[in-house]
Every structure is written in structure tokens, then in C-alpha cells.
Design a protein around this motif. Sequence first.
Motif, PDB file in Angstrom:
ATOM      1  N   UNK A 392      30.139  34.898  53.630  1.00 17.98           N
ATOM      2  CA  UNK A 392      31.613  35.010  53.447  1.00 17.98           C
ATOM      3  C   UNK A 392      32.038  36.496  53.264  1.00 17.98           C
ATOM      4  N   UNK A 393      31.380  36.844  51.910  1.00 22.86           N
ATOM      5  CA  UNK A 393      31.740  38.150  51.504  1.00 22.86           C
ATOM      6  C   UNK A 393      31.512  39.168  52.678  1.00 22.86           C
ATOM      7  N   UNK A 394      30.393  39.023  53.471  1.00 25.70           N
ATOM      8  CA  UNK A 394      30.240  40.019  54.546  1.00 25.70           C
ATOM      9  C   UNK A 394      31.286  39.756  55.544  1.00 25.70           C
ATOM     10  N   UNK A 395      31.634  38.684  55.920  1.00 26.18           N
ATOM     11  CA  UNK A 395      32.614  38.448  56.961  1.00 26.18           C
ATOM     12  C   UNK A 395      33.920  39.167  56.463  1.00 26.18           C
ATOM     13  N   UNK A 396      34.421  39.030  55.045  1.00 23.96           N
ATOM     14  CA  UNK A 396      35.662  39.387  54.449  1.00 23.96           C
ATOM     15  C   UNK A 396      35.586  40.901  54.746  1.00 23.96           C
ATOM     16  N   UNK A 397      34.492  41.777  54.295  1.00 29.36           N
ATOM     17  CA  UNK A 397      34.177  43.096  54.501  1.00 29.36           C
ATOM     18  C   UNK A 397      34.413  43.488  55.975  1.00 29.36           C
ATOM     19  N   UNK A 398      34.223  42.687  56.888  1.00 30.52           N
ATOM     20  CA  UNK A 398      34.058  43.306  58.374  1.00 30.52           C
ATOM     21  C   UNK A 398      35.669  43.003  58.695  1.00 30.52           C
ATOM     22  N   UNK A 399      36.344  42.051  58.307  1.00 29.87           N
ATOM     23  CA  UNK A 399      37.794  41.757  58.766  1.00 29.87           C
ATOM     24  C   UNK A 399      38.546  42.808  57.955  1.00 29.87           C
ATOM     25  N   UNK A 400      38.330  43.137  56.917  1.00 27.63           N
ATOM     26  CA  UNK A 400      39.339  44.124  56.283  1.00 27.63           C
ATOM     27  C   UNK A 400      38.903  45.686  56.487  1.00 27.63           C
ATOM     28  N   UNK A 401      37.823  45.921  57.059  1.00 26.08           N
ATOM     29  CA  UNK A 401      37.471  47.256  57.622  1.00 26.08           C
ATOM     30  C   UNK A 401      36.749  48.149  56.467  1.00 26.08           C
ATOM     31  N   UNK A 402      36.290  47.371  55.413  1.00 24.14           N
ATOM     32  CA  UNK A 402      35.320  48.153  54.372  1.00 24.14           C
ATOM     33  C   UNK A 402      34.054  48.629  55.086  1.00 24.14           C
ATOM     34  N   UNK A 403      33.683  49.871  55.138  1.00 22.74           N
ATOM     35  CA  UNK A 403      32.570  50.299  55.641  1.00 22.74           C
ATOM     36  C   UNK A 403      31.408  50.310  54.516  1.00 22.74           C
ATOM     37  N   UNK A 404      30.201  49.917  54.874  1.00 26.21           N
ATOM     38  CA  UNK A 404      28.941  49.859  54.104  1.00 26.21           C
ATOM     39  C   UNK A 404      27.927  50.382  54.987  1.00 26.21           C
TER      40      UNK A 404
END
Length: 485
Positions: A392-404
Motif C-alpha cells: 500500500x505504501x508503494x501504491x500510494x507513492x505511485x499515485x502521488x508521483x513520488x519518485x524512487x
Amino acid sequence: MKLLLILCVVLYGLSMLFILLYSLAQAHLLYRFRLFLRQKRPTLPAPKVWPLVTVQLPVYNEKYVVERLIDAVAALDYPADKLEIQLLDDSDDETTALIQQKVQQYLHLNLQHIQRQDRSGFKAGALKYGLELAKGEFIAIFDADFVPDPLFLKKTIPYFADAKLGMVQTRWAHLNKEYSVLTRLQALALDAHFFVEQVGRNSQQAFINFNGTGGVWRKTTILDAGNWQDDTLTEDLDLSYRAQLKGWQFLYLPEVESRAELPPVMSALKSQQFRWTKGGAESAVKHLGTVLRSEKPLQTKYHALAHLLNSSVFVAVLVASLASVPLLWAKVHYLLPVQAFQAAAVMLFSFIVISLVYFQADAFGKASGRGSFLLYFPLFLSMSMGLALHNAVAVWEGWTGRKSPFIRTPKFNLEGRQQRWQDNFYRSLKIPFTTYLEGLLGLLFLGVAAWGVVQKEYSLLIFHSMLALGYLLVFYYSFQSYRRI
């Protein structure tokens, strides 16, 4: 208090509704898979002249498996004068020296060791760089942990006689599924995708995805779709949707196996899961609007919606599980109408559908082995729930555009149970903070399940017990798998 309970009811209801709608798509894919089994794919004749094929092998620090990979690709049964092999080596360790030594054994092949100045774009960047140098009309791609069938190209290339066909994907098989319980559970999950989902989608000309490896592209298709791009962590899914939106057709061949290694430890599995789930969310943000605005049939759009948002199921599971705790308390204290809980029984349909999908996949892939589906499937569901926080943390980062950065999955080259994973140099050093949260959530749901028993309220006992088991197992396997110094 009342507003808080209403909020929990709404969040729980929306989460379970999302899971229900997703399971409806799964039910239809299962139906299409069953129809496919009644059909027989025609055998295509070999082309009169085999086309030039470039095999791309993107590699980054793969000292445990790179030699096996080179040997397997060198054994491909294909005319040597029509075969170009690119070792796209971004390594900064001893992998490069191993490649240089191994290449000397195959001087009769057109085997090119290609190195870039930097790793910009990660895997997508390496593939794009190699494509600029590739002479082949078709591009086959294998990750470092794959061992392709010697007849792979002869089984796939003939289908490109159809000028509209842009990509052929084959089914992943597993080199080490019997190594541990963890690898068996992964095999069960992947078999559901590679039997039921890919077949079900492709049989109705819905969107499918190139799985990053074990497939062949028409070079023209890649270029026409805009080439490899690195703005998501799943460059394969991204390019797949861009190509199909351009009108290219894809073909999935479940009868052709491409064997690969399953991550034998939780830290490696989490690395892989994080990349897949975050990249899936990024691709959903990038393509969902275009798909919904396209002229594709409504059924195709519905399956694309389920496909692009499948990683979001973990968010739904996490939200529903957390909301269920105050709801159980409210039920014990008669603060909510009984009808609110009776409506949740409809969600039993979701469980039945998911069970049938995995049962069908297990019947073909035999992931659990020796008819042990009834043992492994509940364990698989529990472990999947236990990964809900991490994913879920990964999905949230994907939704919000946080790059890694693109974090590769460590490879181990472990097939027999007598082999050890503990000495692998590539294992992660640092234990993530979320691992400790997983342990706390395991204890929380264990306590909630016990409290429910004390209160003689059993409606959510199975749900909370599976959550407790899943989180505690994920915590245990995670803690033991990180390399500590």
C-alpha cells in the motif's frame, strides 16, 4: 464517536466494494480461460527465411546467475547468422569480469558486451540504449535469472507472420518453486496471472502486458509506441499500453515456458513487490484516462481498469482491515444496525471467485504440489494480507508521483533445498521501518481476534486471524532475511 463509526463504515464498505468489483473481473477472466481450454491453437509453419533477432540481456550486478544466463542464451536453437546477443551490462561489481570471461567461450556467436557510461533510466535506459545499436527486426528480452528454452525463438517468431502483431509473451515457469514455502506461495500467485489472467485477457483481445522478460517485440512496435521510457518503475507495463493504444496486437502463448528463479527470501520478494505495485500505480495514473477516453469496447475498458488498478487491492485490504477493528467494537456494543454487517456477507462472493481462480491456476501449474492446495491457499491469502502495508505504501507513492530509483531484485541461483541464501552479497542491509509496523499490526490483529473470542463475537474472527498470521509471518521472514553487519 458516531461520526468516526460512520467514517469507518464508509471506508470499510468502499474497500470491500472495490474488492468485489475486482473479483467480478477475475470471474470473467476465469470464464474466458475455461473457454480457451476448449480451443486448439493452430501450429504455424516455420518461415522460409528466419529473420534477424536481437536478444537483449539487461544485467546489473548479477554475479550469481549471469554465467547461467549466457550459457542458456548461447544454446538457443536458431541460425547463428540470424542471431545477435546484447549483454547490456550496467554492473559495477565483479559481474563485468565474469561476463568478459564467459564471452570468450562463445566467440562463434555474435555476442556483444555493451556498457554505458551511467545507469540513467535503469533497465528502461539500458534497453533503449541497446535498441539504438540493435540490428534485429525482432527483440527478445530475458532478465538475468531466466533460463530460456532452446526452442524459444522457433516457437515464437513464426507468429510474427501477422504484420499487426507487435509482441509475443510466454509463460513464466519456476526453477525453484519447491525450495521453500515462500517460493511455493509465489508460484501460486504467478500461476494465477500467467494461466488465468493473461489467457483470459488475451482471448478476448483485452489489454495484456509484456512481463518484462520472456517475450519478443517487433522492433517497429517499440519505436512506434514511443520507445522505452523510465518515468514509471514498470517500463514493461507502460510500453505495453502505449503500443496497444496505438493499435498493435499482442499474443500470449501459455504453452511456451520461460523458466526463472523465484525470490527465496522476503527481503528480495518485497523489493520485487514494491517495484511492481508502485510501477503499476504509476502506469495507472499515466494511462487510465487515455484508456477510458479511447474507442475500446466497454468490456475492454473494464478489464483495463481492473488490470491497471490491481495493485490497489492492497490499499483496499489495508483500509478494510484497519476499519474492521472499530466496527467489531461497535457490533459488540450494539452501536450499529445488524443490517450493516449482514450486507458484508455479499463479499463472500469475492472470496469464492478468488479461490476458484487460484484453484484453477494451481491445477495447471501445480504450485502447491501433491494436492496441497487446501493447505497452501489459506496461507497464501494470509501472507498476501500481511504484505498489504508494504505494498500500500508503494501504491500510494505511485499515485502521488513520488519518485524512487529502480531497485533490482537480488538473484540467488538457488534450486535445491540444501543450498543457502544467507551468504548472498546482494541482500539488503537495512531493516525498513515498515517491517516493525508489520510486527505491531500482527500483534494488534492477534489481540483483536482474541478479544472477539472473549466477547463471543465470531463474525470477523477468520479475517482477523488471517491478518494476524499474515503480518506476523511477513515480519518474521522479513527480519530473518535482511543482512545485518
